[in-house]
Write a protein that holds these residues in place. Sequence first.
Motif, PDB file in Angstrom:
ATOM      1  N   GLU A 178       7.398  76.577   9.400  1.00 31.20           N
ATOM      2  CA  GLU A 178       6.479  77.436   8.643  1.00 31.20           C
ATOM      3  C   GLU A 178       6.443  78.842   9.250  1.00 31.20           C
ATOM      4  OE1 GLU A 178       5.459  76.812   5.847  1.00 31.20           O
ATOM      5  OE2 GLU A 178       4.595  74.826   5.574  1.00 31.20           O
ATOM      6  N   ARG A 179       6.582  78.936  10.557  1.00 33.96           N
ATOM      7  CA  ARG A 179       6.648  80.264  11.184  1.00 33.96           C
ATOM      8  C   ARG A 179       7.876  81.014  10.693  1.00 33.96           C
ATOM      9  NH1 ARG A 179       8.938  83.006  15.507  1.00 33.96           N
ATOM     10  NH2 ARG A 179      10.025  81.233  16.443  1.00 33.96           N
ATOM     11  N   ALA A 215       3.761  74.885  21.727  1.00 32.01           N
ATOM     12  CA  ALA A 215       3.028  75.348  20.544  1.00 32.01           C
ATOM     13  C   ALA A 215       2.382  76.709  20.797  1.00 32.01           C
ATOM     14  CB  ALA A 215       1.980  74.320  20.138  1.00 32.01           C
ATOM     15  N   LEU A 216       1.823  76.900  21.994  1.00 30.56           N
ATOM     16  CA  LEU A 216       1.231  78.196  22.336  1.00 30.56           C
ATOM     17  C   LEU A 216       2.279  79.304  22.287  1.00 30.56           C
ATOM     18  CD1 LEU A 216      -1.053  77.088  25.312  1.00 30.56           C
ATOM     19  CD2 LEU A 216      -1.862  78.113  23.167  1.00 30.56           C
ATOM     20  N   ILE A 217       3.495  79.004  22.738  1.00 31.29           N
ATOM     21  CA  ILE A 217       4.571  79.993  22.714  1.00 31.29           C
ATOM     22  C   ILE A 217       4.971  80.310  21.280  1.00 31.29           C
ATOM     23  CG2 ILE A 217       6.983  80.419  23.351  1.00 31.29           C
ATOM     24  CD1 ILE A 217       6.438  78.739  25.906  1.00 31.29           C
ATOM     25  N   GLU A 218       5.072  79.286  20.440  1.00 29.99           N
ATOM     26  CA  GLU A 218       5.409  79.506  19.025  1.00 29.99           C
ATOM     27  C   GLU A 218       4.342  80.370  18.340  1.00 29.99           C
ATOM     28  OE1 GLU A 218       7.961  78.620  16.895  1.00 29.99           O
ATOM     29  OE2 GLU A 218       9.082  78.064  18.681  1.00 29.99           O
ATOM     30  N   ILE A 219       3.083  80.078  18.615  1.00 27.59           N
ATOM     31  CA  ILE A 219       1.996  80.869  18.017  1.00 27.59           C
ATOM     32  C   ILE A 219       2.084  82.323  18.497  1.00 27.59           C
ATOM     33  CG2 ILE A 219      -0.506  81.173  17.914  1.00 27.59           C
ATOM     34  CD1 ILE A 219      -0.733  78.096  18.091  1.00 27.59           C
ATOM     35  N   ALA A 220       2.432  82.499  19.764  1.00 30.55           N
ATOM     36  CA  ALA A 220       2.592  83.853  20.304  1.00 30.55           C
ATOM     37  C   ALA A 220       3.710  84.595  19.591  1.00 30.55           C
ATOM     38  CB  ALA A 220       2.879  83.782  21.803  1.00 30.55           C
ATOM     39  N   PHE A 221       4.846  83.920  19.381  1.00 32.09           N
ATOM     40  CA  PHE A 221       5.959  84.551  18.650  1.00 32.09           C
ATOM     41  C   PHE A 221       5.503  85.007  17.271  1.00 32.09           C
ATOM     42  CE2 PHE A 221       9.362  81.934  21.070  1.00 32.09           C
ATOM     43  CZ  PHE A 221       9.372  82.873  22.085  1.00 32.09           C
ATOM     44  N   MET A 222       4.729  84.165  16.612  1.00 33.11           N
ATOM     45  CA  MET A 222       4.275  84.479  15.259  1.00 33.11           C
ATOM     46  C   MET A 222       3.381  85.726  15.263  1.00 33.11           C
ATOM     47  SD  MET A 222       2.360  81.937  12.646  1.00 33.11           S
ATOM     48  CE  MET A 222       1.042  81.663  13.822  1.00 33.11           C
ATOM     49  N   ALA A 229      -0.572  87.895  20.859  1.00 33.30           N
ATOM     50  CA  ALA A 229       0.582  87.202  21.423  1.00 33.30           C
ATOM     51  C   ALA A 229       0.473  87.108  22.935  1.00 33.30           C
ATOM     52  CB  ALA A 229       1.870  87.928  21.026  1.00 33.30           C
ATOM     53  N   VAL A 230       0.069  88.193  23.566  1.00 31.27           N
ATOM     54  CA  VAL A 230      -0.120  88.191  25.030  1.00 31.27           C
ATOM     55  C   VAL A 230      -1.144  87.133  25.427  1.00 31.27           C
ATOM     56  CG1 VAL A 230      -1.068  89.529  26.956  1.00 31.27           C
ATOM     57  CG2 VAL A 230       0.598  90.576  25.396  1.00 31.27           C
ATOM     58  N   HIS A 231      -2.233  87.044  24.668  1.00 33.89           N
ATOM     59  CA  HIS A 231      -3.284  86.052  24.953  1.00 33.89           C
ATOM     60  C   HIS A 231      -2.719  84.631  24.948  1.00 33.89           C
ATOM     61  CE1 HIS A 231      -6.997  83.724  24.627  1.00 33.89           C
ATOM     62  NE2 HIS A 231      -6.512  83.191  23.514  1.00 33.89           N
ATOM     63  N   TYR A 232      -1.949  84.289  23.925  1.00 34.98           N
ATOM     64  CA  TYR A 232      -1.411  82.927  23.827  1.00 34.98           C
ATOM     65  C   TYR A 232      -0.373  82.649  24.914  1.00 34.98           C
ATOM     66  CZ  TYR A 232      -3.839  81.951  19.462  1.00 34.98           C
ATOM     67  OH  TYR A 232      -4.821  81.708  18.516  1.00 34.98           O
ATOM     68  N   LEU A 233       0.419  83.649  25.259  1.00 35.79           N
ATOM     69  CA  LEU A 233       1.404  83.450  26.324  1.00 35.79           C
ATOM     70  C   LEU A 233       0.731  83.277  27.672  1.00 35.79           C
ATOM     71  CD1 LEU A 233       4.109  86.015  25.189  1.00 35.79           C
ATOM     72  CD2 LEU A 233       4.335  83.522  25.224  1.00 35.79           C
ATOM     73  N   GLU A 234      -0.335  84.014  27.896  1.00 37.47           N
ATOM     74  CA  GLU A 234      -1.089  83.848  29.147  1.00 37.47           C
ATOM     75  C   GLU A 234      -1.697  82.446  29.226  1.00 37.47           C
ATOM     76  OE1 GLU A 234      -3.757  87.146  28.955  1.00 37.47           O
ATOM     77  OE2 GLU A 234      -2.402  88.487  30.089  1.00 37.47           O
ATOM     78  N   ALA A 252       9.034  85.946  27.427  1.00 35.21           N
ATOM     79  CA  ALA A 252       8.448  86.479  26.191  1.00 35.21           C
ATOM     80  C   ALA A 252       7.344  87.487  26.502  1.00 35.21           C
ATOM     81  CB  ALA A 252       7.903  85.337  25.344  1.00 35.21           C
ATOM     82  N   LEU A 253       6.559  87.205  27.530  1.00 34.47           N
ATOM     83  CA  LEU A 253       5.478  88.117  27.912  1.00 34.47           C
ATOM     84  C   LEU A 253       6.056  89.447  28.413  1.00 34.47           C
ATOM     85  CD1 LEU A 253       2.424  88.396  28.192  1.00 34.47           C
ATOM     86  CD2 LEU A 253       2.598  87.420  30.486  1.00 34.47           C
ATOM     87  N   ALA A 254       7.093  89.373  29.238  1.00 31.24           N
ATOM     88  CA  ALA A 254       7.740  90.598  29.726  1.00 31.24           C
ATOM     89  C   ALA A 254       8.333  91.383  28.562  1.00 31.24           C
ATOM     90  CB  ALA A 254       8.824  90.231  30.740  1.00 31.24           C
ATOM     91  N   ASN A 255       8.888  90.682  27.600  1.00 35.89           N
ATOM     92  CA  ASN A 255       9.494  91.325  26.434  1.00 35.89           C
ATOM     93  C   ASN A 255       8.451  92.095  25.624  1.00 35.89           C
ATOM     94  OD1 ASN A 255      11.838  91.652  24.619  1.00 35.89           O
ATOM     95  ND2 ASN A 255      10.575  90.477  23.201  1.00 35.89           N
ATOM     96  N   ILE A 256       7.268  91.502  25.451  1.00 39.48           N
ATOM     97  CA  ILE A 256       6.199  92.183  24.703  1.00 39.48           C
ATOM     98  C   ILE A 256       5.731  93.420  25.459  1.00 39.48           C
ATOM     99  CG2 ILE A 256       3.830  91.991  23.875  1.00 39.48           C
ATOM    100  CD1 ILE A 256       4.429  89.071  23.208  1.00 39.48           C
ATOM    101  N   TYR A 257       5.569  93.286  26.775  1.00 40.43           N
ATOM    102  CA  TYR A 257       5.156  94.455  27.565  1.00 40.43           C
ATOM    103  C   TYR A 257       6.198  95.574  27.464  1.00 40.43           C
ATOM    104  CZ  TYR A 257       1.214  92.002  29.706  1.00 40.43           C
ATOM    105  OH  TYR A 257       0.019  91.355  29.924  1.00 40.43           O
ATOM    106  N   GLU A 258       7.477  95.201  27.400  1.00 43.14           N
ATOM    107  CA  GLU A 258       8.521  96.198  27.231  1.00 43.14           C
ATOM    108  C   GLU A 258       8.376  96.886  25.872  1.00 43.14           C
ATOM    109  OE1 GLU A 258      13.196  96.356  28.212  1.00 43.14           O
ATOM    110  OE2 GLU A 258      12.649  94.873  26.700  1.00 43.14           O
ATOM    111  N   GLN A 259       8.167  96.108  24.813  1.00 44.32           N
ATOM    112  CA  GLN A 259       7.999  96.686  23.478  1.00 44.32           C
ATOM    113  C   GLN A 259       6.802  97.629  23.419  1.00 44.32           C
ATOM    114  OE1 GLN A 259       7.747  93.300  20.881  1.00 44.32           O
ATOM    115  NE2 GLN A 259       9.912  92.776  21.071  1.00 44.32           N
ATOM    116  N   LEU A 260       5.757  97.312  24.173  1.00 48.41           N
ATOM    117  CA  LEU A 260       4.550  98.128  24.188  1.00 48.41           C
ATOM    118  C   LEU A 260       4.664  99.337  25.113  1.00 48.41           C
ATOM    119  CD1 LEU A 260       1.872  95.280  24.207  1.00 48.41           C
ATOM    120  CD2 LEU A 260       2.362  96.849  22.320  1.00 48.41           C
TER     121      LEU A 260
END
Length: 549
Positions: free
Chosen positions: A116-117, A143-150, A161-166, A181-189
């Motif tokens: 569904e994601r 599941a937490l990682i999948e929700i973060a990706f979404m 996303a950061v919240h769910y990965l943490e 994934a968390l490092a990747n988001i921080y890079e994007q930000l």
Amino acid sequence: MTPEEYTFNQAVALLQQGKVSQGIELLKPLTHNNEFAEKVLQIFFKVAMQQQDTETAIAYCQQLVSIAPTKLDYVLTLVQLSLSCGEFKIAKSALLPLYEANPKQADICFQLGKVERKLYNADAATRYLKQAMQLSEQFKVPALIEIAFMHNEQLHQPDEAVHYLEQAIIHDKNNLQAHFALANIYEQLGHKDKAKQGFQRVLAIDALNAMAQARLADIETFSERDAIDYEQACLTILKRESDDIASADLYYALGKVFNDCKNYQKAWHYYVKANQYNKKYLPKYVRQSVEEITDFTLARNITLQEANSSITPIIICGMFRSGSTLIEQIISSNERIAAGGEIAYLHSSLFNLIGDVKALVKKAKLPEFVNGYIEQLTLRSEGAQYVTDKRPENYLYLDIIKQLYPKAKIIWTERDIKDNSLSAFFQHLGPSLNYAVSLSDTLHHYEQQQRIKSHWQSRFGNNDIFTVNYDQLVCSPEQVLVPLFSFLGLEYNNEARSFHNKSGAVSTASVWQVRKPLYKSSSGRFANYLEYIQSDEESYLDAKKLLNS
């Protein structure tokens, strides 16, 4: 022994002897026999997988699921194959009957959530994934990682996303996927220190993690001493690395760090090795196929009704690495424009139909298609009147876009093709950009784009298409941006001086470059490498036409 048993055994013997086509022909009639159908389809499936014919394998797996819809192995195999090919609806169709029969089976809920994601059904994905978490502790972290990706990729909510990965890391402090994934988001930000710490954390858990090591190269600007230290760390990993993709990642990274310290000879050496590895698994760039796509696009003449939308797209297209992300960052500094990034929707929906104009028109007229793109724009709009869409391939669909959105504006980014080709050659790009591993193929792709651009210009005119020259932009920004903003119906307010401070995620290869003020060092970059291209016979032959362009 029945005749059917004899035929089956004879076919199996032929297959064991390597006479595959003969064995398959013998087995085909048995697919209609209730006693043998399942066994035969199992064999057909295995043969298709051995031949790497995924599409046929999926078809056989679907037949197995129809015979035994409650067999979890069949369903999960179909799901995994379908996911790998992007056939998400097939995966969902296979999973739903299984879920209805076993609504409290955690792995089924988890797989449905993943599917569904992929189908952009955020509410359904969240529901299934949270159900999987409640049913089994085993699926809590995945599941937490999948929700973060979404939240990050589809809902454009990186903070969520950061919240769910943490949360995932709290439950499993050494989970590599969550840390990466968390490092990747921080890079994007644009959070450089947090991104660096995140990739270093991955390496602390797995010292030979090639992807994390490679990503560190993009974060810093390297001195000669730092480059040598980094080189030793990469070579240590490469001695043990057997994966071609990971090896390519590291060689591209090594090219980048030696480019930083102006050791262009060594940088070129590593970039060539990187592309040699990349060629091993990328599909071959077929010039004839690209020319056919160009011809289909030029021949198209269709009529569509205007979409009912309060949001107007600004389409940014042109060659990859020609300044599209930079332009998006600059113009979206204006409060009336939201940065949509590379919206995959149009290309993923339409590309396979380019050769069939009737099917293309039928698709483009569907309310579901039109509304789907409106949803993608709305998701990114944040209340703005305009949303940018900088998916490079959108140049193929400008006639469709302009009919659905007559007020849409098109910005076409261009750059000296020598520098552009080199910049693409220096990036680890995916299958859709397979021209980048060859300087001459990149030139060919550019030439095909220019054919299409000329066609659209003759059709729409200068009031709808504005060409931005990257080299002119970085040298004389106001000479480009004042008329560009006027073209968009907006007033230029010195956005060139402030765009690099803009918050928000950037998810392209230019993530760190657009966090800097405008700089000129990438213009004329080809000259740094000319000597090494000319001294390498294979590289020179590949680049010969480009050198004369």
